[in-house]
Design a protein around this motif. Structure first.
Motif, PDB file in Angstrom:
ATOM      1  N   TYR A  29       0.835  -1.208   0.000  1.00  0.00           N
ATOM      2  CA  TYR A  29       0.000   0.000   0.000  1.00  0.00           C
ATOM      3  C   TYR A  29       0.869   1.258   0.000  1.00  0.00           C
ATOM      4  O   TYR A  29       0.647   2.190  -0.775  1.00  0.00           O
ATOM      5  N   ASP A  30       1.832   1.280   0.915  1.00  0.00           N
ATOM      6  CA  ASP A  30       2.699   2.463   1.038  1.00  0.00           C
ATOM      7  C   ASP A  30       3.472   2.719  -0.246  1.00  0.00           C
ATOM      8  O   ASP A  30       3.582   3.864  -0.712  1.00  0.00           O
ATOM      9  N   ASN A  31       4.005   1.649  -0.834  1.00  0.00           N
ATOM     10  CA  ASN A  31       4.789   1.803  -2.066  1.00  0.00           C
ATOM     11  C   ASN A  31       3.931   2.311  -3.223  1.00  0.00           C
ATOM     12  O   ASN A  31       4.346   3.207  -3.968  1.00  0.00           O
ATOM     13  N   LEU A  32       2.739   1.762  -3.343  1.00  0.00           N
ATOM     14  CA  LEU A  32       1.877   2.157  -4.458  1.00  0.00           C
ATOM     15  C   LEU A  32       1.315   3.562  -4.279  1.00  0.00           C
ATOM     16  O   LEU A  32       1.064   4.275  -5.256  1.00  0.00           O
ATOM     17  N   GLY A  33       1.137   3.957  -3.035  1.00  0.00           N
ATOM     18  CA  GLY A  33       0.572   5.278  -2.766  1.00  0.00           C
ATOM     19  C   GLY A  33       1.597   6.383  -2.638  1.00  0.00           C
ATOM     20  O   GLY A  33       1.240   7.554  -2.454  1.00  0.00           O
ATOM     21  N   ALA A  34       2.869   6.033  -2.757  1.00  0.00           N
ATOM     22  CA  ALA A  34       3.934   7.022  -2.552  1.00  0.00           C
ATOM     23  C   ALA A  34       3.868   8.178  -3.549  1.00  0.00           C
ATOM     24  O   ALA A  34       4.305   9.294  -3.252  1.00  0.00           O
ATOM     25  N   ASP A  35       3.299   7.926  -4.736  1.00  0.00           N
ATOM     26  CA  ASP A  35       3.202   8.980  -5.753  1.00  0.00           C
ATOM     27  C   ASP A  35       1.850   9.697  -5.727  1.00  0.00           C
ATOM     28  O   ASP A  35       1.512  10.440  -6.644  1.00  0.00           O
ATOM     29  N   GLY A  36       1.077   9.451  -4.666  1.00  0.00           N
ATOM     30  CA  GLY A  36      -0.225  10.093  -4.545  1.00  0.00           C
ATOM     31  C   GLY A  36      -1.383   9.278  -5.076  1.00  0.00           C
ATOM     32  O   GLY A  36      -2.536   9.713  -5.024  1.00  0.00           O
ATOM     33  N   SER A  37      -1.085   8.092  -5.586  1.00  0.00           N
ATOM     34  CA  SER A  37      -2.140   7.238  -6.123  1.00  0.00           C
ATOM     35  C   SER A  37      -3.027   6.685  -5.006  1.00  0.00           C
ATOM     36  O   SER A  37      -2.583   6.491  -3.870  1.00  0.00           O
ATOM     37  N   GLU A  38      -4.288   6.436  -5.356  1.00  0.00           N
ATOM     38  CA  GLU A  38      -5.165   5.678  -4.471  1.00  0.00           C
ATOM     39  C   GLU A  38      -4.912   4.188  -4.706  1.00  0.00           C
ATOM     40  O   GLU A  38      -4.441   3.784  -5.772  1.00  0.00           O
ATOM     41  N   VAL A  39      -5.250   3.384  -3.702  1.00  0.00           N
ATOM     42  CA  VAL A  39      -5.078   1.936  -3.811  1.00  0.00           C
ATOM     43  C   VAL A  39      -6.430   1.261  -3.620  1.00  0.00           C
ATOM     44  O   VAL A  39      -7.175   1.595  -2.700  1.00  0.00           O
ATOM     45  N   LEU A  40      -6.729   0.319  -4.501  1.00  0.00           N
ATOM     46  CA  LEU A  40      -7.941  -0.478  -4.388  1.00  0.00           C
ATOM     47  C   LEU A  40      -7.537  -1.936  -4.211  1.00  0.00           C
ATOM     48  O   LEU A  40      -6.932  -2.540  -5.102  1.00  0.00           O
ATOM     49  N   ALA A  41      -7.850  -2.493  -3.046  1.00  0.00           N
ATOM     50  CA  ALA A  41      -7.533  -3.894  -2.754  1.00  0.00           C
ATOM     51  C   ALA A  41      -8.807  -4.722  -2.853  1.00  0.00           C
ATOM     52  O   ALA A  41      -9.825  -4.376  -2.250  1.00  0.00           O
ATOM     53  N   ILE A  42      -8.756  -5.802  -3.615  1.00  0.00           N
ATOM     54  CA  ILE A  42      -9.899  -6.703  -3.780  1.00  0.00           C
ATOM     55  C   ILE A  42      -9.437  -8.084  -3.345  1.00  0.00           C
ATOM     56  O   ILE A  42      -8.518  -8.652  -3.935  1.00  0.00           O
ATOM     57  N   THR A  43     -10.080  -8.644  -2.317  1.00  0.00           N
ATOM     58  CA  THR A  43      -9.547  -9.850  -1.682  1.00  0.00           C
ATOM     59  C   THR A  43     -10.482 -11.055  -1.765  1.00  0.00           C
ATOM     60  O   THR A  43     -11.671 -10.935  -2.040  1.00  0.00           O
TER      61      THR A  43
ATOM     62  N   THR B 120     -14.848   6.136 -10.991  1.00  0.00           N
ATOM     63  CA  THR B 120     -14.524   6.425  -9.599  1.00  0.00           C
ATOM     64  C   THR B 120     -14.525   5.144  -8.770  1.00  0.00           C
ATOM     65  O   THR B 120     -15.042   4.100  -9.210  1.00  0.00           O
ATOM     66  N   ILE B 121     -13.998   5.225  -7.548  1.00  0.00           N
ATOM     67  CA  ILE B 121     -14.010   4.077  -6.643  1.00  0.00           C
ATOM     68  C   ILE B 121     -15.444   3.623  -6.384  1.00  0.00           C
ATOM     69  O   ILE B 121     -15.739   2.421  -6.385  1.00  0.00           O
ATOM     70  N   ALA B 122     -16.353   4.553  -6.187  1.00  0.00           N
ATOM     71  CA  ALA B 122     -17.757   4.201  -5.932  1.00  0.00           C
ATOM     72  C   ALA B 122     -18.349   3.435  -7.108  1.00  0.00           C
ATOM     73  O   ALA B 122     -19.076   2.443  -6.921  1.00  0.00           O
ATOM     74  N   GLU B 123     -18.048   3.873  -8.320  1.00  0.00           N
ATOM     75  CA  GLU B 123     -18.554   3.184  -9.514  1.00  0.00           C
ATOM     76  C   GLU B 123     -17.941   1.798  -9.644  1.00  0.00           C
ATOM     77  O   GLU B 123     -18.617   0.831 -10.028  1.00  0.00           O
TER      78      GLU B 123
END
Length: 287
Positions: A74-88, A139-142
């Motif tokens: 999460y931290d690595n992917l968000g380091a550039d300001g990106s949002e993260v979506l985890a699907i488990t 969007t995340i909601a969509e």
């Protein structure tokens, strides 16, 4: 500038290498334990190697999902300001969703976690839909709404050839396991929203063929768009028989047959087959 969204899932997912590369999917490997030693899916154990262990009578156990790995990715992917979506993977099968949620609260990134209520190719259906939505600027909601729609149109049944892993994992009693082994009982289970339920029983593989006929009949008015046969070392001729029953005509359905992940093998044991469908319309919901 629109904030980018990056996708994380876990290694129970059934994605091809090309799909992972095309959509830049980030996968957190889950772990299994064999005779006291921990193995990380895809790092120090392959799907073929886990089958070899099962054939040698070495029964794996699932181990706790790696909290630290989720936080790190999460931290690595968000380091550039990106949002993260985890699907488990579904919380019915694993504690991974709860771990992913906990890690989201510990991460410096903005993270949304979706419980797919699915696994294997069913999980992949949602991951791929989310990836395409991101490419379309949704969007995340969509995306969450789309994943919910995909879940309602997904059906997961598993043909379990022997109950050894269920007994070893404590999911049925040893006495029940011994009795069912004596009569060579085969079972079909279905992954539902809140439970994993036995939906069919029989004493030979003919029961599996009959169940596949029921799947075909149930979809006469609800076309199957995608079919996956994820398996644990099953011979290809048998898989072809199952496919031809479920899809009796060539209607250009997307079809995938691959070994399932070590995590799923741990639950199902040798010679199991996961039948995972994505249909045009929602599947009947559990009572």
């Amino acid at each position: 500038m629109t904030t980018s969204i990056k996708i994380v899932t876990d290694s129970s997912v059934q994605l091809t290498p090309d799909e992972v590369k095309k959509y830049n999917i980030h996968i957190v490997p889950l772990s299994v334990e064999i005779e006291g030693k921990s193995y990380v899916d895809g790092e120090n154990i392959t799907r073929e190697e886990l089958i070899e262990n099962l054939r040698a009578g070495k029964y794996p156990k699932t181990s706790q999902p790696p909290l630290g790995k989720f936080v790190e990715i999460y931290d690595n992917l968000g380091a550039d300001g990106s949002e993260v979506l985890a699907i488990t993977i579904s919380d019915v099968l694993s504690g991974t969703f709860n771990t992913a949620q906990t890690a989201a609260g510990m991460s410096s990134a903005k993270v949304t976690v979706i419980n797919s209520k699915s696994t294997d190719r069913g999980l992949a259906f949602q991951v791929l839909a989310a990836a395409e939505d991101i490419a379309d600027g949704k969007t995340i909601a969509e995306i969450k709404q789309h994943c919910s729609d995909i879940y309602k149109r997904t059906r997961i049944n598993v043909l379990i050839d022997n109950l050894d892993c269920l007994v070893k994992g404590g999911r049925i009693s040893r006495f029940a396991g011994a009795v069912t082994k004596l009569i060579n009982l085969k079972v079909v289970v279905q992954l539902n929203n809140k439970s994993l339920d036995v939906v069919s029983k029989g004493r030979s593989r003919k029961a599996f063929l009959k169940f596949c006929q029921q799947i075909a009949e149930a979809h006469q008015d609800n076309k199957i768009l995608d079919l996956s046969l994820s398996h644990v070392g099953v011979d290809l001729d048998f898989l072809e028989r199952l496919k031809n029953i479920i899809l009796p005509t060539d209607n250009h359905v997307n079809y995938l047959k691959r070994l399932t992940s070590p995590i799923i093998m741990t639950h199902t044991g040798l010679n199991a087959v996961g039948i995972i469908t994505l249909s045009e319309k929602p599947e009947p919901q559990e009572a």
